[in-house]
Design a protein around this motif. Structure first.
Motif, mmCIF file in Angstrom:
data_model
loop_
_atom_site.group_PDB
_atom_site.id
_atom_site.type_symbol
_atom_site.label_atom_id
_atom_site.label_comp_id
_atom_site.label_asym_id
_atom_site.label_seq_id
_atom_site.Cartn_x
_atom_site.Cartn_y
_atom_site.Cartn_z
ATOM 1 N N GLU A 114 0.832 -1.205 0.000
ATOM 2 C CA GLU A 114 0.000 0.000 0.000
ATOM 3 C C GLU A 114 0.867 1.255 0.000
ATOM 4 O OE1 GLU A 114 -2.684 -0.314 3.336
ATOM 5 O OE2 GLU A 114 -3.588 -2.150 2.540
ATOM 6 N N LEU A 115 1.917 1.230 0.813
ATOM 7 C CA LEU A 115 2.843 2.372 0.830
ATOM 8 C C LEU A 115 3.530 2.524 -0.524
ATOM 9 C CD1 LEU A 115 4.334 1.887 4.385
ATOM 10 C CD2 LEU A 115 3.083 3.903 3.603
ATOM 11 N N GLY A 116 3.861 1.404 -1.144
ATOM 12 C CA GLY A 116 4.482 1.440 -2.465
ATOM 13 C C GLY A 116 3.578 2.102 -3.501
ATOM 14 N N GLN A 117 2.283 1.858 -3.409
ATOM 15 C CA GLN A 117 1.341 2.499 -4.329
ATOM 16 C C GLN A 117 1.316 4.013 -4.126
ATOM 17 O OE1 GLN A 117 -2.253 0.335 -3.487
ATOM 18 N NE2 GLN A 117 -1.744 -1.309 -4.913
ATOM 19 N N LEU A 118 1.427 4.437 -2.875
ATOM 20 C CA LEU A 118 1.466 5.873 -2.592
ATOM 21 C C LEU A 118 2.751 6.503 -3.129
ATOM 22 C CD1 LEU A 118 0.189 5.938 1.090
ATOM 23 C CD2 LEU A 118 -1.043 6.667 -0.944
ATOM 24 N N VAL A 119 3.866 5.776 -3.013
ATOM 25 C CA VAL A 119 5.146 6.285 -3.495
ATOM 26 C C VAL A 119 5.127 6.451 -5.007
ATOM 27 C CG1 VAL A 119 7.595 5.680 -3.795
ATOM 28 C CG2 VAL A 119 6.495 5.397 -1.556
ATOM 29 N N GLU A 120 4.472 5.529 -5.706
ATOM 30 C CA GLU A 120 4.437 5.574 -7.165
ATOM 31 C C GLU A 120 3.596 6.716 -7.712
ATOM 32 O OE1 GLU A 120 3.225 1.537 -8.238
ATOM 33 O OE2 GLU A 120 5.207 1.292 -9.095
ATOM 34 N N ARG A 121 2.642 7.231 -6.943
ATOM 35 C CA ARG A 121 1.736 8.285 -7.441
ATOM 36 C C ARG A 121 2.438 9.581 -7.647
ATOM 37 N NH1 ARG A 121 -3.467 7.121 -3.665
ATOM 38 N NH2 ARG A 121 -3.807 5.047 -4.426
#
Length: 120
Positions: free
Chosen positions: A113-120
């Motif tokens: 989930e944190l990785g998805q936030l980083v990618e945005r």
């Protein structure tokens, strides 16, 4: 704004039973992207944890039959340290209390989930 939101998410993760702190670290440089409000690692500890990840990446072929790496866990006398990839090139380093089980599956899901936030 993104940094504040990431810090909020990391601080929330640090409130999970047994977890004491969380840090997002660049896997190549060791640079800290963001961290929870609490920090249980010694100075430069998060940056140094990437060396374990790099070591595995260099020797990982020897463990191919075990499947892909999910987490590196180290148990010290006072704290456990868990290292997992959020997204390519970004690691989540989590400290937890020795003797209090931490749900590894939940940690892995939170890392994604944190990785998805980083990618945005």
């Amino acid at each position: 704004m993104k940094s504040r939101y990431l810090r909020h998410k990391l601080s929330a993760l640090a409130q999970v039973r047994g977890v004491t702190s969380c840090v997002l670290v660049d896997a190549d440089s060791g640079l800290i992207w963001e961290r929870s409000e609490t920090m249980d690692l010694p100075e430069h500890g998060a940056e140094l944890m990437i060396d374990f990840w790099r070591l595995y990446q260099r020797a990982g072929g020897a463990f191919r039959t075990l499947g892909s790496l999910r987490t590196i866990a180290l148990q010290h006398e006072k704290r456990n340290v868990h290292v997992m990839e959020c997204v390519a090139g970004v690691l989540l380093v989590v400290t937890s209390i020795v003797g209090i089980p931490v749900d590894e599956i939940t940690l892995a899901q939170k890392a994604l989930e944190l990785g998805q936030l980083v990618e945005r």
